[in-house]
Design an enzyme around this catalytic site. Structure first.
Site, PDB file in Angstrom:
ATOM      1  N   LYS A  26       0.813  -1.212   0.000  1.00  0.00           N
ATOM      2  CA  LYS A  26       0.000   0.000   0.000  1.00  0.00           C
ATOM      3  C   LYS A  26       0.848   1.264   0.000  1.00  0.00           C
ATOM      4  O   LYS A  26       0.450   2.295  -0.548  1.00  0.00           O
ATOM      5  CB  LYS A  26      -0.968  -0.014   1.188  1.00  0.00           C
ATOM      6  N   GLU A 110      -2.511   8.178   6.861  1.00  0.00           N
ATOM      7  CA  GLU A 110      -3.023   9.146   5.897  1.00  0.00           C
ATOM      8  C   GLU A 110      -4.217   9.881   6.485  1.00  0.00           C
ATOM      9  O   GLU A 110      -4.814   9.447   7.480  1.00  0.00           O
ATOM     10  CB  GLU A 110      -3.433   8.444   4.604  1.00  0.00           C
ATOM     11  N   ASN A 145     -14.021  -1.056   9.324  1.00  0.00           N
ATOM     12  CA  ASN A 145     -13.311  -1.018   8.040  1.00  0.00           C
ATOM     13  C   ASN A 145     -13.424  -2.317   7.252  1.00  0.00           C
ATOM     14  O   ASN A 145     -12.671  -2.546   6.306  1.00  0.00           O
ATOM     15  CB  ASN A 145     -11.831  -0.670   8.246  1.00  0.00           C
ATOM     16  N   GLU A 185      -9.326   0.868  -5.737  1.00  0.00           N
ATOM     17  CA  GLU A 185     -10.237   1.381  -4.714  1.00  0.00           C
ATOM     18  C   GLU A 185     -10.024   2.878  -4.500  1.00  0.00           C
ATOM     19  O   GLU A 185      -8.885   3.364  -4.499  1.00  0.00           O
ATOM     20  CB  GLU A 185     -10.049   0.618  -3.405  1.00  0.00           C
ATOM     21  N   GLU A 198      -5.977   2.201  -2.917  1.00  0.00           N
ATOM     22  CA  GLU A 198      -5.092   1.059  -3.127  1.00  0.00           C
ATOM     23  C   GLU A 198      -5.587   0.278  -4.331  1.00  0.00           C
ATOM     24  O   GLU A 198      -6.704   0.494  -4.823  1.00  0.00           O
ATOM     25  CB  GLU A 198      -5.094   0.140  -1.902  1.00  0.00           C
ATOM     26  N   ASN A 200      -6.112  -3.716  -5.342  1.00  0.00           N
ATOM     27  CA  ASN A 200      -6.102  -5.107  -4.908  1.00  0.00           C
ATOM     28  C   ASN A 200      -5.813  -5.991  -6.118  1.00  0.00           C
ATOM     29  O   ASN A 200      -6.623  -6.063  -7.052  1.00  0.00           O
ATOM     30  CB  ASN A 200      -7.438  -5.489  -4.272  1.00  0.00           C
ATOM     31  N   PHE A 258     -21.084  -7.562  17.750  1.00  0.00           N
ATOM     32  CA  PHE A 258     -20.489  -8.216  16.588  1.00  0.00           C
ATOM     33  C   PHE A 258     -19.246  -9.026  16.944  1.00  0.00           C
ATOM     34  O   PHE A 258     -18.335  -9.156  16.132  1.00  0.00           O
ATOM     35  CB  PHE A 258     -20.154  -7.190  15.503  1.00  0.00           C
TER      36      PHE A 258
END
Length: 577
Positions: A26, A110, A145, A185, A198, A200, A258
């Site tokens: 990345k 970032e 995320n 992305e 990024e 993938n 979760f």
């Protein structure tokens, strides 16, 4: 791996080694994208060695910031930080997750774009320099995320923006001689501004929604490209047909924040895959009834997809499909997904990556039980009770001498609601249920005791409802609402109202392990005074670190676990005054 295969003369169905090396990192990919004049998010792309250095860099960039693993993916090794303290904590957790998941502890920082959307472009290339883009996927519905729901196309993107994003993606792919399926992305503002995140270099989990709207089999194209064939797709011939939505089925308990859930799949009954009347159901899965879900792998167990002519019909079809998806033995997020499908903001398309936090600020407590849903639950509960009572009267060997009947007047209890219902069967084909509002509900559809899903019609509306048997009733699930339904005779109801309510045990002075997992750290000692929000321990499950924090101010009186211990759910980690 790809380089080793190439050296051995074995064809790899995937990207060339250079593309993997450049885009798989990345940090390096962002530098490469910047050199290629692709818009990138402001940030620091060098390696960061210590938490102190991370805090200093974050201060310079300005909060909030995103800490991300260089080799990361799937939401692992990522943290959003709004303060110096959160950067220090998040840096350590992100590095630990990065090592555990990818064997690489490098992270970068970032700027975090506030209220963004996460949108990605699917690209496809060959070994002859040809690359096309196949539209976008909206991936903004995320938790920690990690993507939860994806759709294609995006309700935000117009043709002009799609063209700009697609052309940038193709240019980036060509710059690394990209020769297979890949995803570029972007983080996208609500004003349609976009920044490279990024690339993938693989086939994404959510690729089925692209296949459904384009009619292109991406796996087939990857195989053809690997075989050296020229790409038979032309950019101006690619069309997006209809709408597709994917719901990720996770082994996570939404009622316990979760937390990962492990165990045996006692029942696993997905909806029937089909394509009729312009509506499609597709289910990609790798689990089976009787299989075990362990703590060692990612919690995703299935990808349920629907496709229809437009967004509204596709969402409605997904809602119906989720009502038919029955899982027993582990905690799962099907009720949560169903609640999202029936959320007005989701249905409007006004979404961002903060959607789940915005709409469920206190966690998931179940879907909204409207008056209409309450009536359906009561009607089905009364019907199920009627079916079982009828069956009992047919058991052989009962005392003779008189005809055994049962009262058609029942009382349905769910929560604080007590609903009178009169059941009136008609010729064995349908049942009329008169509720206490005097309105008659007509139910059509057979049910055999033990069947986990009832499919039928209520007043002409198609309804699917999940059923689990319990004492004096059922647990029914519909549209994200899960309710305990008890069905009584009128006299039983009078007595049931008098029964004392069982009070759950007080666990406020204990820290319980929320899921089966491995203790990564114990961050306090006996005698320590802890404040609200202070980190107490970290437990890892399914390659995700879960930070357990103090819910109230207190003093630690006992610690019952240590680093490296494997704990069961609800096992006591520590105790307080």
């Amino acid at each position: 791996f790809a380089a080793a295969l190439k050296k051995a003369g074995i064809v790899f169905i995937g990207p060339n080694p250079r593309a993997i090396e450049v885009m798989g990192d990345k940090i390096e990919s962002k530098k490469f994208a910047g050199d290629a004049n692709v818009s990138i998010v402001p940030g620091y792309l060098g390696e960061i060695e210590t938490a102190e250095e991370a805090v200093k860099i974050a201060d310079e960039i300005g909060y909030p910031v995103m800490i991300k693993a260089s080799a990361g993916g799937g939401g692992k090794g990522m943290r959003i930080a709004h303060s110096r303290e959160e950067v220090a904590d998040g840096f350590s957790s992100a590095r630990n997750e990065a090592v555990s998941s990818f064997g690489d502890d490098r992270v970068f920082i970032e700027k975090f774009i506030v209220n963004p959307r996460h949108i990605e472009i699917q690209v496809m290339g060959d070994k002859h320099g040809n690359v096309v883009y196949l539209g976008e996927r909206e991936c903004s519905i995320q938790r920690r995320n990690q993507k939860v729901i994806e759709e294609a196309p995006s309700p935000l993107i117009d043709d002009a923006t799609r063209k700009k994003m697609g052309e940038q993606s193709v240019a980036l792919a060509r710059a690394v001689d990209y020769d297979t399926a890949g995803t570029v992305e972007f983080v996208v503002g609500q004003d349609k501004s976009f920044y490279f995140l990024e690339m993938n270099t693989r086939l994404q989990v959510e690729h089925p929604v692209t296949e459904l709207v384009t009619g292109i089999d991406l796996v087939e194209q990857m195989i053809r490209s690997a075989a050296g064939e020229v790409l038979n797709l032309k950019q101006d011939a690619i069309r997006l047909d209809g709408w597709a939505v994917e719901s990720r089925i996770y082994a996570e308990d939404p009622y316990r924040n979760f937390m990962p859930s492990t165990g045996r799949l006692v029942r696993y009954q997905p909806p029937q895959e089909s394509s009729e009347n312009g509506l499609t159901i597709r289910n990609d899965t790798g689990v089976y009834e009787g299989g075990e879900i362990s703590i060692y792998y990612d919690p995703m167990i299935a990808k349920l997809c629907t496709h229809g002519p437009d967004r509204a019909s596709t969402i409605a079809h997904m809602s119906d499909a989720l009502d038919q998806f029955y899982i027993e033995g582990i905690g799962h997020n099907v009720p949560f997904l169903s609640a999202i499908m029936n959320n007005e903001r989701w249905q409007s398309g006004d979404i961002s990556t903060s959607f789940i936090d915005d709409e469920f600020p206190d966690g998931f407590k179940g879907g909204h039980r409207s008056a209409g849903i309450t009536n359906k639950l009561a009607v089905v509960g009364a019907f199920l009770d009627h079916v079982e009572n009828t069956r009992r009267r047919k058991i052989s060997g009962q005392m003779g001498g008189r005809h055994v009947t049962f009262d058609s007047q029942r009382v349905v209890n769910m929560g604080d609601d007590w609903i009178a219902a009169t059941v009136e069967p008609e010729n064995g084909k349908m049942v009329h249920v008169v509720l206490d509002d005097g309105k008659t509900q007509t139910l059509e559809g057979a049910w055999k005791p033990g069947t986990p899903v009832w499919n039928g019609m209520i007043n002409g509306e198609k309804v699917s409802m999940q059923i689990r048997r319990m004492l004096n009733g059922y647990v029914l699930s519909y549209r994200g609402v899960e309710e305990q339904i008890r069905v009584y005779t009128r006299r039983e109801a009078e007595l049931a109202r008098l029964m004392p309510v069982k009070i759950p045990p007080d666990t406020s002075k204990q820290l319980l392990c929320p899921m089966p997992g491995l203790v990564v750290s114990i961050d306090v000692a006996v005698g320590d005074s802890v404040e609200v929000g202070q980190k107490l321990a970290v437990v890892e499950a399914m390659k995700m670190e879960n930070v357990l924090r103090a819910e109230r101010q207190s003093i630690v009186t006992a610690i019952n676990a240590k680093q490296g211990d494997s704990l069961a759910v609800d096992e006591i980690i520590m105790e307080f005054e």
